[in-house]
Design a protein around this motif. Sequence first.
Motif, PDB file in Angstrom:
ATOM      1  N   GLY A  51      -5.188  10.762  -8.267  1.00  0.00           N
ATOM      2  CA  GLY A  51      -6.137   9.969  -9.032  1.00  0.00           C
ATOM      3  C   GLY A  51      -5.490   9.374 -10.264  1.00  0.00           C
ATOM      4  O   GLY A  51      -5.700   8.196 -10.591  1.00  0.00           O
ATOM      5  N   GLY A  52      -4.706  10.182 -10.967  1.00  0.00           N
ATOM      6  CA  GLY A  52      -4.004   9.679 -12.135  1.00  0.00           C
ATOM      7  C   GLY A  52      -2.970   8.635 -11.771  1.00  0.00           C
ATOM      8  O   GLY A  52      -2.821   7.618 -12.471  1.00  0.00           O
ATOM      9  N   TYR A  53      -2.273   8.862 -10.661  1.00  0.00           N
ATOM     10  CA  TYR A  53      -1.267   7.903 -10.196  1.00  0.00           C
ATOM     11  C   TYR A  53      -1.925   6.552  -9.889  1.00  0.00           C
ATOM     12  O   TYR A  53      -1.475   5.501 -10.359  1.00  0.00           O
ATOM     13  N   ALA A  54      -2.997   6.586  -9.097  1.00  0.00           N
ATOM     14  CA  ALA A  54      -3.678   5.352  -8.709  1.00  0.00           C
ATOM     15  C   ALA A  54      -4.305   4.661  -9.915  1.00  0.00           C
ATOM     16  O   ALA A  54      -4.286   3.425 -10.027  1.00  0.00           O
ATOM     17  N   SER A  55      -4.869   5.442 -10.838  1.00  0.00           N
ATOM     18  CA  SER A  55      -5.494   4.844 -12.020  1.00  0.00           C
ATOM     19  C   SER A  55      -4.462   4.165 -12.901  1.00  0.00           C
ATOM     20  O   SER A  55      -4.728   3.090 -13.469  1.00  0.00           O
ATOM     21  N   VAL A  90      -6.673   6.137   6.574  1.00  0.00           N
ATOM     22  CA  VAL A  90      -7.456   5.003   6.092  1.00  0.00           C
ATOM     23  C   VAL A  90      -8.952   5.303   6.178  1.00  0.00           C
ATOM     24  O   VAL A  90      -9.713   5.060   5.234  1.00  0.00           O
ATOM     25  N   VAL A  91      -9.374   5.843   7.311  1.00  0.00           N
ATOM     26  CA  VAL A  91     -10.801   6.151   7.504  1.00  0.00           C
ATOM     27  C   VAL A  91     -11.275   7.173   6.479  1.00  0.00           C
ATOM     28  O   VAL A  91     -12.347   7.024   5.880  1.00  0.00           O
ATOM     29  N   ILE A  92     -10.475   8.209   6.255  1.00  0.00           N
ATOM     30  CA  ILE A  92     -10.860   9.256   5.300  1.00  0.00           C
ATOM     31  C   ILE A  92     -10.965   8.684   3.891  1.00  0.00           C
ATOM     32  O   ILE A  92     -11.909   8.976   3.155  1.00  0.00           O
ATOM     33  N   ASN A  93     -10.008   7.845   3.510  1.00  0.00           N
ATOM     34  CA  ASN A  93     -10.049   7.258   2.170  1.00  0.00           C
ATOM     35  C   ASN A  93     -11.231   6.310   1.994  1.00  0.00           C
ATOM     36  O   ASN A  93     -11.822   6.241   0.910  1.00  0.00           O
ATOM     37  N   LEU A  94     -11.594   5.588   3.052  1.00  0.00           N
ATOM     38  CA  LEU A  94     -12.746   4.692   2.969  1.00  0.00           C
ATOM     39  C   LEU A  94     -14.055   5.464   2.827  1.00  0.00           C
ATOM     40  O   LEU A  94     -15.036   4.946   2.299  1.00  0.00           O
ATOM     41  N   CYS A  95     -14.057   6.712   3.295  1.00  0.00           N
ATOM     42  CA  CYS A  95     -15.274   7.542   3.250  1.00  0.00           C
ATOM     43  C   CYS A  95     -15.145   8.667   2.231  1.00  0.00           C
ATOM     44  O   CYS A  95     -15.831   9.690   2.343  1.00  0.00           O
ATOM     45  N   ALA A  96     -14.272   8.497   1.251  1.00  0.00           N
ATOM     46  CA  ALA A  96     -13.952   9.594   0.328  1.00  0.00           C
ATOM     47  C   ALA A  96     -15.194  10.182  -0.329  1.00  0.00           C
ATOM     48  O   ALA A  96     -15.432  11.394  -0.276  1.00  0.00           O
ATOM     49  N   MET A  97     -16.002   9.360  -0.958  1.00  0.00           N
ATOM     50  CA  MET A  97     -17.164   9.864  -1.671  1.00  0.00           C
ATOM     51  C   MET A  97     -18.244  10.361  -0.719  1.00  0.00           C
ATOM     52  O   MET A  97     -19.000  11.279  -1.048  1.00  0.00           O
ATOM     53  N   THR A  98     -18.307   9.771   0.459  1.00  0.00           N
ATOM     54  CA  THR A  98     -19.263  10.256   1.454  1.00  0.00           C
ATOM     55  C   THR A  98     -18.918  11.676   1.880  1.00  0.00           C
ATOM     56  O   THR A  98     -19.791  12.544   1.997  1.00  0.00           O
ATOM     57  N   ILE A  99     -17.636  11.932   2.109  1.00  0.00           N
ATOM     58  CA  ILE A  99     -17.200  13.284   2.479  1.00  0.00           C
ATOM     59  C   ILE A  99     -17.520  14.263   1.361  1.00  0.00           C
ATOM     60  O   ILE A  99     -18.057  15.358   1.595  1.00  0.00           O
ATOM     61  N   LEU A 100     -17.191  13.882   0.133  1.00  0.00           N
ATOM     62  CA  LEU A 100     -17.423  14.769  -1.003  1.00  0.00           C
ATOM     63  C   LEU A 100     -18.904  15.057  -1.205  1.00  0.00           C
ATOM     64  O   LEU A 100     -19.300  16.203  -1.434  1.00  0.00           O
ATOM     65  N   ARG A 156       0.835  -1.202   0.000  1.00  0.00           N
ATOM     66  CA  ARG A 156       0.000   0.000   0.000  1.00  0.00           C
ATOM     67  C   ARG A 156       0.868   1.249   0.000  1.00  0.00           C
ATOM     68  O   ARG A 156       1.811   1.359   0.790  1.00  0.00           O
ATOM     69  N   ASP A 157       0.599   2.181  -0.892  1.00  0.00           N
ATOM     70  CA  ASP A 157       1.369   3.422  -0.977  1.00  0.00           C
ATOM     71  C   ASP A 157       0.763   4.440  -0.011  1.00  0.00           C
ATOM     72  O   ASP A 157      -0.195   5.137  -0.338  1.00  0.00           O
ATOM     73  N   ARG A 158       1.327   4.496   1.179  1.00  0.00           N
ATOM     74  CA  ARG A 158       0.756   5.340   2.227  1.00  0.00           C
ATOM     75  C   ARG A 158       0.856   6.825   1.894  1.00  0.00           C
ATOM     76  O   ARG A 158      -0.037   7.606   2.262  1.00  0.00           O
ATOM     77  N   ALA A 159       1.919   7.211   1.226  1.00  0.00           N
ATOM     78  CA  ALA A 159       2.078   8.626   0.893  1.00  0.00           C
ATOM     79  C   ALA A 159       0.979   9.098  -0.047  1.00  0.00           C
ATOM     80  O   ALA A 159       0.405  10.177   0.134  1.00  0.00           O
ATOM     81  N   VAL A 160       0.666   8.300  -1.062  1.00  0.00           N
ATOM     82  CA  VAL A 160      -0.380   8.674  -2.015  1.00  0.00           C
ATOM     83  C   VAL A 160      -1.738   8.718  -1.319  1.00  0.00           C
ATOM     84  O   VAL A 160      -2.540   9.638  -1.550  1.00  0.00           O
ATOM     85  N   ASP A 161      -2.003   7.757  -0.449  1.00  0.00           N
ATOM     86  CA  ASP A 161      -3.253   7.791   0.316  1.00  0.00           C
ATOM     87  C   ASP A 161      -3.305   9.018   1.223  1.00  0.00           C
ATOM     88  O   ASP A 161      -4.371   9.621   1.415  1.00  0.00           O
ATOM     89  N   GLY A 162      -2.166   9.380   1.792  1.00  0.00           N
ATOM     90  CA  GLY A 162      -2.119  10.567   2.638  1.00  0.00           C
ATOM     91  C   GLY A 162      -2.398  11.836   1.850  1.00  0.00           C
ATOM     92  O   GLY A 162      -3.120  12.730   2.321  1.00  0.00           O
ATOM     93  N   LEU A 163      -1.847  11.929   0.650  1.00  0.00           N
ATOM     94  CA  LEU A 163      -2.109  13.087  -0.200  1.00  0.00           C
ATOM     95  C   LEU A 163      -3.582  13.151  -0.582  1.00  0.00           C
ATOM     96  O   LEU A 163      -4.193  14.227  -0.601  1.00  0.00           O
ATOM     97  N   ARG A 164      -4.178  11.994  -0.894  1.00  0.00           N
ATOM     98  CA  ARG A 164      -5.601  11.965  -1.233  1.00  0.00           C
ATOM     99  C   ARG A 164      -6.447  12.422  -0.041  1.00  0.00           C
ATOM    100  O   ARG A 164      -7.395  13.200  -0.206  1.00  0.00           O
ATOM    101  N   ALA A 165      -6.117  11.953   1.144  1.00  0.00           N
ATOM    102  CA  ALA A 165      -6.861  12.346   2.338  1.00  0.00           C
ATOM    103  C   ALA A 165      -6.746  13.847   2.583  1.00  0.00           C
ATOM    104  O   ALA A 165      -7.729  14.516   2.937  1.00  0.00           O
ATOM    105  N   LEU A 166      -5.551  14.397   2.374  1.00  0.00           N
ATOM    106  CA  LEU A 166      -5.347  15.833   2.561  1.00  0.00           C
ATOM    107  C   LEU A 166      -6.188  16.630   1.574  1.00  0.00           C
ATOM    108  O   LEU A 166      -6.838  17.622   1.943  1.00  0.00           O
TER     109      LEU A 166
END
Length: 411
Positions: free
Chosen positions: A87-91, A309-319, A25-35
Amino acid sequence: MSASAAVAPLRKAAERIDRQTPARRDRAVDGLRALALLAVPTGHWLLGGFTLDSDGGLHNASPLSAFGALAPASWVLQMLGIFFLVGGYASALSYGRRPGSAGAWLKGRIVRLGRPVLGVTAAWALAAPVLYAAGVPEASLRTGATLVIQPLWFVGVYVVITALTPYCVRAAGRLGGWAAAPLLGSVAVVDFLRYGPLAGSIPSWLSLVNILPGWLFAYQLGVSWGERRIGRHGAWLLLAGGTLLFAALLSVFHYPASMVGVPGAARTNSHPPSLLVLALASAQSGAAILLRDRLAKLLARPVLWAPVVVINLCAMTILCWHQTAMLAAAVPGSFVGGGGPAGLTTAPDSLSWIAARVAWMPVFAALLVGIARYARRFEHPPAGVRGSRALRRTVAGLLAAGFAVFALGLA
């Protein structure tokens, strides 16, 4: 109960999440997404206010109209460039690992994005008549509908851009990080036409041409990054070049300083994106790539990794639901006399409003957490009989369409 005893369950939960995280798991990319995700509600809650009309109806307002000096705050809070980058990185990585066809891969992504959108719009379609019958003015409902719809434009644009992933991967393979340069050039040409000496003869619809290349720019950078075609040298070039271009556009070409729309302003940077948005995205992308290793080390700590992790799991809910959380406080507040609670429904034209709005932020966050407990099911719906699933989707689609007609002022 001591403080250490109170936080012990949270520490254990964080450690459990850390142990369950795959090593790849790329924690840095997930952290950037959460931010980037957290920047969306933070920006909307801080820079979006209300006024009340004589009938108690809510109308949108912005503190940026009265406090232009707050515009630099939007430079920090406008992190859609980072969102499209990761998003582009993960895709790129997901597309490279896909087990089936490109069409099946894209369908899976669209479904994950579409379910929460259908959920929030269908829920509002059901709630709006009930609220109106309960005495909420139509003006408040239309303002609320507009606020709910506004962030969802991102989903439509993101779906279109995601569909272009195969082409972005090919472009990255041939041109590396320079694959994003033609997109920058396209936006620069449109900006020159609509703001340059020929502006008087250019139709207003031409600005819409910037929507796709404007947001695809950072996504293409992310794909190139995911394909390992952008290293530290390229990141420094993005950071320095983006910063210099940003400064030139502000100081020499007099672009609006705010990265978000200001009511009454003649020009806007974000709708559609101007060259200033791409300059900021370039600088942010360069900084993100350069800070990746440091961020990964920080997120190796369970106590910091668990919220990501929690923020990424709820990404669309937050948006999808963060504006509803703010409205859950503002609509009841509109029934309070004397203009309503300070910082909530009072005009955003004083320093005291800013202080009061900051105090309201934890309330909005708590309301969002409460809503998310129920709204997250739209991201991960329970399994059911195929026929019942089809019926639910059909009903939700009809409700969403009806809400969209209302929100866009067509009914």
